[in-house]
Design a protein around this motif. Structure first.
Motif, PDB file in Angstrom:
ATOM      1  N   SER A  28       0.820  -1.216   0.000  1.00  0.00           N
ATOM      2  CA  SER A  28       0.000   0.000   0.000  1.00  0.00           C
ATOM      3  C   SER A  28       0.854   1.265   0.000  1.00  0.00           C
ATOM      4  CB  SER A  28      -0.918   0.017   1.224  1.00  0.00           C
ATOM      5  OG  SER A  28      -0.168   0.298   2.396  1.00  0.00           O
ATOM      6  N   GLY A  29       2.150   1.105   0.236  1.00  0.00           N
ATOM      7  CA  GLY A  29       3.025   2.268   0.298  1.00  0.00           C
ATOM      8  C   GLY A  29       3.168   2.842   1.694  1.00  0.00           C
ATOM      9  N   GLU A  30       2.471   2.260   2.653  1.00  0.00           N
ATOM     10  CA  GLU A  30       2.592   2.723   4.032  1.00  0.00           C
ATOM     11  C   GLU A  30       4.029   2.518   4.529  1.00  0.00           C
ATOM     12  OE1 GLU A  30       0.550   1.910   8.401  1.00  0.00           O
ATOM     13  OE2 GLU A  30      -0.249   0.896   6.647  1.00  0.00           O
ATOM     14  N   LEU A  31       4.628   1.391   4.139  1.00  0.00           N
ATOM     15  CA  LEU A  31       6.046   1.143   4.392  1.00  0.00           C
ATOM     16  C   LEU A  31       6.738   1.146   3.035  1.00  0.00           C
ATOM     17  CD1 LEU A  31       6.013  -1.786   7.010  1.00  0.00           C
ATOM     18  CD2 LEU A  31       6.676   0.587   7.403  1.00  0.00           C
ATOM     19  N   ARG A  32       7.611   2.094   2.816  1.00  0.00           N
ATOM     20  CA  ARG A  32       8.295   2.243   1.532  1.00  0.00           C
ATOM     21  C   ARG A  32       9.664   1.566   1.548  1.00  0.00           C
ATOM     22  NH1 ARG A  32       5.249   5.701  -1.281  1.00  0.00           N
ATOM     23  NH2 ARG A  32       4.080   7.308  -0.210  1.00  0.00           N
ATOM     24  N   VAL A  33      10.226   1.365   0.372  1.00  0.00           N
ATOM     25  CA  VAL A  33      11.557   0.783   0.251  1.00  0.00           C
ATOM     26  C   VAL A  33      12.522   1.573   1.135  1.00  0.00           C
ATOM     27  CG1 VAL A  33      13.497   0.397  -1.315  1.00  0.00           C
ATOM     28  CG2 VAL A  33      11.172  -0.124  -2.061  1.00  0.00           C
ATOM     29  N   GLY A  34      13.272   0.841   1.944  1.00  0.00           N
ATOM     30  CA  GLY A  34      14.242   1.466   2.834  1.00  0.00           C
ATOM     31  C   GLY A  34      13.698   1.837   4.198  1.00  0.00           C
ATOM     32  N   ALA A  35      12.367   1.783   4.363  1.00  0.00           N
ATOM     33  CA  ALA A  35      11.761   2.113   5.657  1.00  0.00           C
ATOM     34  C   ALA A  35      12.066   1.013   6.671  1.00  0.00           C
ATOM     35  CB  ALA A  35      10.255   2.281   5.525  1.00  0.00           C
ATOM     36  N   ARG A  36      12.243   1.421   7.905  1.00  0.00           N
ATOM     37  CA  ARG A  36      12.476   0.441   8.974  1.00  0.00           C
ATOM     38  C   ARG A  36      11.175  -0.303   9.260  1.00  0.00           C
ATOM     39  NH1 ARG A  36      16.388   0.040  13.110  1.00  0.00           N
ATOM     40  NH2 ARG A  36      17.223   2.063  12.461  1.00  0.00           N
ATOM     41  N   VAL A  37      11.280  -1.618   9.342  1.00  0.00           N
ATOM     42  CA  VAL A  37      10.147  -2.471   9.691  1.00  0.00           C
ATOM     43  C   VAL A  37      10.063  -2.478  11.218  1.00  0.00           C
ATOM     44  CG1 VAL A  37       9.301  -4.858   9.588  1.00  0.00           C
ATOM     45  CG2 VAL A  37      10.451  -3.863   7.618  1.00  0.00           C
ATOM     46  N   PRO A  38       8.851  -2.540  11.779  1.00  0.00           N
ATOM     47  CA  PRO A  38       8.748  -2.571  13.240  1.00  0.00           C
ATOM     48  C   PRO A  38       9.637  -3.659  13.851  1.00  0.00           C
ATOM     49  CG  PRO A  38       6.578  -2.340  12.275  1.00  0.00           C
ATOM     50  CD  PRO A  38       7.535  -2.601  11.141  1.00  0.00           C
ATOM     51  N   SER A  39      10.252  -3.337  14.970  1.00  0.00           N
ATOM     52  CA  SER A  39      11.146  -4.278  15.659  1.00  0.00           C
ATOM     53  C   SER A  39      10.348  -5.451  16.228  1.00  0.00           C
ATOM     54  CB  SER A  39      11.863  -3.558  16.802  1.00  0.00           C
ATOM     55  OG  SER A  39      10.924  -3.202  17.799  1.00  0.00           O
ATOM     56  N   GLU A  40      11.080  -6.501  16.598  1.00  0.00           N
ATOM     57  CA  GLU A  40      10.418  -7.645  17.239  1.00  0.00           C
ATOM     58  C   GLU A  40       9.650  -7.192  18.472  1.00  0.00           C
ATOM     59  OE1 GLU A  40      13.142 -10.797  18.143  1.00  0.00           O
ATOM     60  OE2 GLU A  40      13.592 -11.154  16.034  1.00  0.00           O
ATOM     61  N   SER A  41      10.265  -6.331  19.270  1.00  0.00           N
ATOM     62  CA  SER A  41       9.602  -5.847  20.493  1.00  0.00           C
ATOM     63  C   SER A  41       8.301  -5.124  20.172  1.00  0.00           C
ATOM     64  CB  SER A  41      10.522  -4.914  21.270  1.00  0.00           C
ATOM     65  OG  SER A  41      11.662  -5.609  21.702  1.00  0.00           O
ATOM     66  N   THR A  42       8.324  -4.317  19.111  1.00  0.00           N
ATOM     67  CA  THR A  42       7.119  -3.594  18.701  1.00  0.00           C
ATOM     68  C   THR A  42       6.053  -4.570  18.214  1.00  0.00           C
ATOM     69  OG1 THR A  42       8.426  -1.650  18.113  1.00  0.00           O
ATOM     70  CG2 THR A  42       6.220  -1.824  17.140  1.00  0.00           C
ATOM     71  N   LEU A  43       6.458  -5.568  17.440  1.00  0.00           N
ATOM     72  CA  LEU A  43       5.500  -6.575  16.948  1.00  0.00           C
ATOM     73  C   LEU A  43       4.899  -7.358  18.110  1.00  0.00           C
ATOM     74  CD1 LEU A  43       7.425  -7.932  13.812  1.00  0.00           C
ATOM     75  CD2 LEU A  43       5.500  -6.327  13.849  1.00  0.00           C
ATOM     76  N   ILE A  44       5.711  -7.693  19.092  1.00  0.00           N
ATOM     77  CA  ILE A  44       5.230  -8.428  20.268  1.00  0.00           C
ATOM     78  C   ILE A  44       4.146  -7.629  20.975  1.00  0.00           C
ATOM     79  CG2 ILE A  44       5.905  -9.173  22.599  1.00  0.00           C
ATOM     80  CD1 ILE A  44       8.695  -9.832  21.298  1.00  0.00           C
ATOM     81  N   GLN A  45       4.393  -6.345  21.180  1.00  0.00           N
ATOM     82  CA  GLN A  45       3.409  -5.494  21.864  1.00  0.00           C
ATOM     83  C   GLN A  45       2.172  -5.266  21.007  1.00  0.00           C
ATOM     84  OE1 GLN A  45       5.637  -1.969  22.866  1.00  0.00           O
ATOM     85  NE2 GLN A  45       6.207  -2.791  24.865  1.00  0.00           N
ATOM     86  N   ALA A  46       2.364  -4.998  19.724  1.00  0.00           N
ATOM     87  CA  ALA A  46       1.240  -4.668  18.845  1.00  0.00           C
ATOM     88  C   ALA A  46       0.304  -5.852  18.628  1.00  0.00           C
ATOM     89  CB  ALA A  46       1.762  -4.156  17.501  1.00  0.00           C
ATOM     90  N   TYR A  47       0.878  -7.050  18.503  1.00  0.00           N
ATOM     91  CA  TYR A  47       0.064  -8.227  18.183  1.00  0.00           C
ATOM     92  C   TYR A  47      -0.192  -9.130  19.383  1.00  0.00           C
ATOM     93  CZ  TYR A  47       0.674  -7.029  13.283  1.00  0.00           C
ATOM     94  OH  TYR A  47       0.659  -6.387  12.073  1.00  0.00           O
TER      95      TYR A  47
END
Length: 97
Positions: A28-47
């Motif tokens: 969708s373009g929300e995360l563009r090429v070169g953008a940092r993907v959420p960290s493991e810690s962020t994914l753990i909290q978010a999901y």
């Protein structure tokens, strides 16, 4: 990044659902090429998942060419423009887009 809650009744494993969410954000373009993907810690909290589940999701994305990991720096959206259209994989089976 918008987070779709994990569906415990879905065919897809939780790591596949997280990977599909990240793929949707990339497409969708929300995360563009070169953008940092959420960290493991962020994914753990978010999901609300275990560290192994978050790690598996990132490993899956890496193996499919969606992200690249730079030691000591993080995980970033990979440039997939050089890949053939048929190589642009959809989210894992059992995950609705």
């Amino acid at each position: 990044m918008d987070v779709t809650p994990i569906d415990p009744d879905a065919e897809a494993h939780p790591y596949q659902q997280i990977a599909a969410d990240i793929i949707r954000a990339i497409q969708s373009g929300e995360l563009r090429v070169g953008a940092r993907v959420p960290s493991e810690s962020t994914l753990i909290q978010a999901y609300g998942v275990a560290r192994n589940t978050a790690r598996h999701a990132v490993e899956h994305l890496r193996s499919e060419g969606w992200v690249r990991t730079l030691p000591q720096r993080g995980t970033f959206v990979a440039d997939r423009t050089g890949q053939a259209a048929g190589d642009q994989q959809a989210p894992p089976a059992g995950v609705d887009q």
